[in-house]
Motif scaffolding. Structure first.
Motif, short mmCIF file in Angstrom:
data_model
loop_
_atom_site.label_atom_id
_atom_site.label_comp_id
_atom_site.label_asym_id
_atom_site.label_seq_id
_atom_site.Cartn_x
_atom_site.Cartn_y
_atom_site.Cartn_z
N ASP A 1 59.94 27.57 -9.79
CA ASP A 1 60.28 26.22 -10.23
C ASP A 1 59.51 25.22 -9.38
OD1 ASP A 1 61.66 23.65 -10.47
OD2 ASP A 1 63.13 24.78 -11.63
N PRO A 2 58.64 24.41 -9.99
CA PRO A 2 57.83 23.48 -9.19
C PRO A 2 58.64 22.38 -8.53
CG PRO A 2 57.52 23.07 -11.53
CD PRO A 2 58.34 24.32 -11.44
N ILE A 3 59.89 22.17 -8.96
CA ILE A 3 60.72 21.12 -8.36
C ILE A 3 61.49 21.66 -7.17
CG2 ILE A 3 62.61 19.50 -8.78
CD1 ILE A 3 61.76 19.37 -11.68
N THR A 4 62.17 22.78 -7.34
CA THR A 4 62.98 23.35 -6.27
C THR A 4 62.23 24.36 -5.42
OG1 THR A 4 63.82 25.13 -7.69
CG2 THR A 4 65.02 23.04 -7.71
N GLY A 5 61.14 24.94 -5.96
CA GLY A 5 60.41 25.96 -5.23
C GLY A 5 61.10 27.31 -5.22
N LEU A 6 62.15 27.47 -6.04
CA LEU A 6 62.91 28.72 -6.07
C LEU A 6 62.30 29.68 -7.09
CD1 LEU A 6 66.58 27.35 -5.97
CD2 LEU A 6 65.14 28.08 -4.06
N LEU A 7 62.49 30.95 -6.82
CA LEU A 7 62.05 32.00 -7.75
C LEU A 7 63.12 32.14 -8.82
CD1 LEU A 7 59.84 34.14 -8.27
CD2 LEU A 7 61.22 35.75 -6.95
N GLU B 1 49.11 53.81 -11.18
CA GLU B 1 49.82 52.89 -10.32
C GLU B 1 51.29 52.82 -10.72
OE1 GLU B 1 46.55 49.57 -9.04
OE2 GLU B 1 47.58 49.30 -10.92
N ASN B 2 52.15 52.72 -9.74
CA ASN B 2 53.58 52.61 -9.97
C ASN B 2 54.03 51.23 -9.49
OD1 ASN B 2 56.29 53.04 -10.37
ND2 ASN B 2 56.57 54.11 -8.43
N LEU B 3 54.08 50.27 -10.40
CA LEU B 3 54.42 48.89 -10.03
C LEU B 3 55.92 48.62 -10.10
CD1 LEU B 3 51.56 47.03 -11.92
CD2 LEU B 3 51.63 47.70 -9.52
N THR B 4 56.71 49.60 -10.48
CA THR B 4 58.15 49.39 -10.61
C THR B 4 58.80 48.96 -9.29
OG1 THR B 4 58.25 50.98 -12.42
CG2 THR B 4 60.32 50.41 -11.35
N PRO B 5 58.48 49.56 -8.12
CA PRO B 5 59.10 49.09 -6.88
C PRO B 5 58.82 47.62 -6.59
CG PRO B 5 58.09 51.23 -6.55
CD PRO B 5 57.64 50.76 -7.89
N LEU B 6 57.59 47.16 -6.86
CA LEU B 6 57.26 45.76 -6.64
C LEU B 6 58.06 44.86 -7.59
CD1 LEU B 6 55.55 43.62 -5.22
CD2 LEU B 6 53.78 44.02 -6.93
N ARG B 7 58.17 45.26 -8.85
CA ARG B 7 58.94 44.46 -9.81
C ARG B 7 60.41 44.38 -9.40
NH1 ARG B 7 62.16 46.02 -13.61
NH2 ARG B 7 61.37 48.17 -13.58
N ARG B 8 60.99 45.51 -9.00
CA ARG B 8 62.39 45.51 -8.60
C ARG B 8 62.61 44.62 -7.38
NH1 ARG B 8 62.71 51.42 -9.70
NH2 ARG B 8 62.29 51.70 -7.48
N TYR B 9 61.69 44.69 -6.42
CA TYR B 9 61.82 43.86 -5.23
C TYR B 9 61.81 42.38 -5.60
CZ TYR B 9 60.46 41.27 -1.08
OH TYR B 9 60.40 40.33 -0.08
N LEU B 10 60.86 41.98 -6.44
CA LEU B 10 60.75 40.57 -6.82
C LEU B 10 61.98 40.10 -7.58
CD1 LEU B 10 56.99 40.49 -7.88
CD2 LEU B 10 57.99 39.40 -5.86
N GLU B 11 62.52 40.93 -8.47
CA GLU B 11 63.69 40.53 -9.24
C GLU B 11 64.91 40.37 -8.34
OE1 GLU B 11 64.02 43.43 -12.30
OE2 GLU B 11 62.55 42.44 -13.61
N ARG B 12 64.97 41.11 -7.24
CA ARG B 12 66.10 40.96 -6.31
C ARG B 12 66.00 39.67 -5.50
NH1 ARG B 12 65.36 46.65 -5.37
NH2 ARG B 12 64.19 46.16 -3.47
N GLN B 13 64.83 39.03 -5.50
CA GLN B 13 64.64 37.80 -4.72
C GLN B 13 64.90 36.53 -5.53
OE1 GLN B 13 64.22 38.68 -1.54
NE2 GLN B 13 64.11 40.75 -2.43
N VAL B 14 65.36 36.67 -6.78
CA VAL B 14 65.62 35.50 -7.62
C VAL B 14 66.63 34.59 -6.94
CG1 VAL B 14 66.64 34.75 -9.80
CG2 VAL B 14 65.03 36.65 -9.76
N GLY B 15 66.35 33.30 -6.93
CA GLY B 15 67.21 32.31 -6.28
C GLY B 15 66.77 31.94 -4.88
N ARG B 16 65.81 32.67 -4.31
CA ARG B 16 65.30 32.38 -2.98
C ARG B 16 64.04 31.53 -3.07
NH1 ARG B 16 63.90 37.14 0.52
NH2 ARG B 16 63.82 35.45 2.06
N PRO B 17 63.72 30.75 -2.03
CA PRO B 17 62.47 29.99 -2.03
C PRO B 17 61.27 30.93 -2.12
CG PRO B 17 63.95 29.18 -0.33
CD PRO B 17 64.55 30.45 -0.85
N TRP B 18 60.35 30.63 -2.99
CA TRP B 18 59.18 31.48 -3.18
C TRP B 18 58.34 31.55 -1.91
CZ3 TRP B 18 57.03 35.36 -5.29
CH2 TRP B 18 55.63 35.53 -5.27
N ASN B 19 58.25 30.46 -1.16
CA ASN B 19 57.45 30.48 0.07
C ASN B 19 57.97 31.52 1.05
OD1 ASN B 19 55.80 28.45 -0.87
ND2 ASN B 19 56.90 26.80 0.18
#
Length: 258
Positions: A124-130, A52-70
């Motif tokens: 973050d359980p308070i802000t809901g941000l990643l 399995e190559n999980l690197t694309p999924l990890r890179r995608y998630l790290e680029r979403q830091v600061g956005r609402p997780w929902n």
């Protein structure tokens, strides 16, 4: 998120047996008269592994830091169907990178086990941000012999393996306690990258398992789930201690590391 993320992660060739080779490992007269189809592969350890190559999924998630997780999860769910086994498999890997429900405890963020979670990201359980785990004060600060330090972490270097031919002793019948012992020529991949020294514990850390096989990697991942080590440390100032609600202990009170 790219539409073919599930294919990019899962649909790769399976890792072949690195220690199998053509020809007989033993003389024809020394081979057993009867054996099952799976037995020679079990003895030689040349079973295939998932790749399995999980690197694309990890890179995608790290680029979403600061956005609402929902919103991030909604975009992922739009491309990964629940009724598709392969795509649902990708969903299952989300918690390998994101701590969705971290818990707050006295003195900082903590997981159910009492320490910081192993995932690089958390919601973050308070802000809901990643958010990034390595930005938490609890991740940066460690107390060594009663004194708080800011610790700089870095990923472990990528391991490099050398192919070696070895002679190993194994039972002729693995499930028989009275089985005779035979010598088998095998090809193994041994770790060639030197160990690194942790700046906090002063302990040498191997960058990978000594032998590149499934059992070795499973044990190594349990011992080093985040594959990081301390490359430097700095004593926290009085202002930083007050800001984070920390305090150094008098000399001789604590001799360990927390």
């Amino acid at each position: 998120m790219r539409d073919d993320m599930a294919q990019v992660i899962v649909e790769r060739p399976r890792i072949p047996a690195f220690n199998c080779r053509k020809g007989r490992l033993q003389a024809l007269d020394d081979l057993p008269a009867h054996e099952g189809m799976r037995r020679p592969h079990a003895l030689r350890g040349d079973r295939k592994e998932l790749n399995e190559n999980l690197t694309p999924l990890r890179r995608y998630l790290e680029r979403q830091v600061g956005r609402p997780w929902n919103k991030v999860y909604a975009e992922i769910a739009a491309h990964l169907r629940v009724d598709n086994t392969v795509q649902q498999h990708v969903r299952g890997h989300l918690r390998d990178f994101v701590a969705v429900t971290p818990r707050r405890a006295i003195g900082g963020w903590r997981s159910r086990a009492g320490g910081l979670w192993y995932q690089r990201l958390y919601v973050d359980p308070i802000t809901g941000l990643l958010c990034r785990t390595d930005q938490l004060p609890e991740e940066k600060a460690r107390r060594v012999r009663g004194v708080w330090y800011e610790v700089r972490l870095a990923p472990l270097p990528a391991p490099d393996y050398r192919v070696c031919r070895e002679t190993q002793t194994r039972p002729l019948k693995p499930y028989d306690r009275h089985s005779p012992i035979i010598e088998v020529d095998v090809v193994v991949r041994r770790l060639g990258t030197p160990a690194v020294r942790d700046a906090v514990t002063n302990v040498l850390i191997d960058v990978g398992p000594l032998i590149d096989d499934e059992a070795g990697w499973n044990a190594y991942r349990r011992a080093h789930p985040d594959r990081r080590y301390a490359i430097g440390k700095r004593t926290l100032s009085g202002r930083e201690l007050r800001r984070h609600g920390l305090s150094n202990l008098p000399a001789g009170v604590e001799l360990g590391l927390t």
